[in-house]
Enzyme design. Structure first.
Site: not given
Ligand SMILES: *Cc1c(COP(=O)(O)O)cnc(C)c1O
Length: 362
Positions: A104, A173, A197
């Site tokens: 990511w 993030d 999530k």
């Protein structure tokens, strides 16, 4: 076909608290006495105003954010933030620091480069397949911002403490670990998290932005790509993802009122992760892939002695109502994602299963 709910270790979309799902079901046909469902009412109504404002207020209380911070709900997922961040905060001739701790992070860096802007990769853990969080990072004092990925969903690592960037706004993030623990938000210029999530369904990205960052947003950007567009309209410049915001509101209410806040949530998450890691450490059959000081509380990655055994493990686990244990397709192995909604009982059931599987196959 399963007759009832299973223990869900999915990485995302992932488990939601059962009481939240029940509340959604309960109020779905007639939301708050409106005679309509949450998906059928206007986002300009008092009903939805109450939902979004409560979600914002709970976020601020849980994370102890003062009035400098704005809480926004955007679409496009966390991936949209990878490109919006450099668009809004990185001017020509400037450079931003990025720490590469896995897939990511790398995607976030790529979006800077696509725009022809400068991402300075000040540290990376690629040399050992991203099994650790780098230390003593040489952040630049003149960087526009410093970007990190607080939890690496795929590699199973997490920052235990956040780095001191000496006044340079930190951007993180936090898609896979927001609301898993308490932390000091003060150094953060921006925090973003795809909801699917740890805090809700897919389709919404929570963005927490500090006032001074809004002043940097260039006028020249398209409206839908500017943070200021959304902050000035309480995330309702256009139709927001209403259902997702509603589900987030209920999840945050659960964290605040049922669990009792982030300190309690963190204590539970630490106990869950400790239980799994200490079992793995005691076994020669299961091998954790992340360094001990970089282990994630949320995504527990491990290997078995062979890929065939890993395949059998995932299959057999599902037969025992333990789902979602396959590692990300890019890295293989196994992964137990143990987000807030996955309770201690699921962990204990998993450890029991792992013991049995080891006995039968070890
Ligand atoms: C899942 C995930 C993403 C991608 O989120 P989307 O909402 O699908 O764009 C980004 N970063 C991290 C850390 C993730 O876990």
């Amino acid at each position: 076909m399963k007759e009832s709910r299973i223990h869900n270790f999915n990485a995302g979309p992932a488990a939601l608290p059962l009481s939240v799902l029940e509340e959604i079901r309960e109020s779905f046909l007639n939301f708050s006495g409106s005679g309509m469902s949450i998906t059928e009412i206007s986002h300009r109504s008092k009903w939805f105003d109450d939902v979004i404002n409560d979600a914002i207020a709970r976020t601020k209380r849980l994370l102890k954010l003062d009035e400098k911070f704005h809480v926004l709900f955007l679409q496009g997922g966390a991936s949209m933030q990878f490109c919006m961040i450099p668009m809004n905060f990185l001017k020509d001739g400037e450079s931003a620091d990025y720490v590469n701790t896995g897939t990511w992070s790398a995607k976030a860096i790529k979006e800077v480069q696509i725009q022809g802007k400068s991402a300075n990769v000040v540290a990376s853990s690629e040399d050992r397949n991203f099994a650790y969080i780098p230390k003593n990072i040489p952040f630049n004092s003149n960087a526009a911002y410093a970007h990190i990925t607080s939890n690496n969903t795929i590699k199973g690592t997490q920052w235990a403490d956040f780095p001191d960037t000496k006044g340079v706004p930190l951007i993180s993030d936090m898609s896979s670990d927001i609301m898993c623990r308490a932390f000091d938000a003060e150094p953060f210029g921006l925090i973003y998290a795809g909801a699917q999530k740890n805090i809700g369904p897919s389709g919404v990205c929570m963005v927490i932005i500090r006032e001074d960052m809004l002043e940097r947003v260039p006028d020249s950007l398209p409206s839908m790509l500017k943070y200021s567009t959304f902050s000035s309209k309480n995330s309702m410049y256009n139709t927001p993802p209403c259902f997702g915001v509603y589900a987030i509101q209920l999840v945050l209410k659960w964290v605040e009122e049922t669990v009792g806040g982030l300190e309690k949530m963190e204590a539970i998450n630490r106990k869950k992760a400790d239980t799994l890691y200490s079992f793995m450490d005691s076994s020669d059959f299961y091998r954790g892939t992340a360094d001990a000081d970089s282990r994630s509380l949320m995504n527990i990655t491990f290997r078995l002695p062979s890929e065939d055994l890993e395949k059998a493990f995932v299959q057999k686990a599902l037969e025992n109502d333990l789902g979602g244990l396959k590692g990300h397709r890019s890295v293989g192995g196994c992964r137990a994602s143990v987000y807030n909604a996955t309770g201690m009982e699921a962990i204990e059931t998993l450890v029991d299963f792992m013991k049995t599987f080891e006995k039968e196959n070890g």
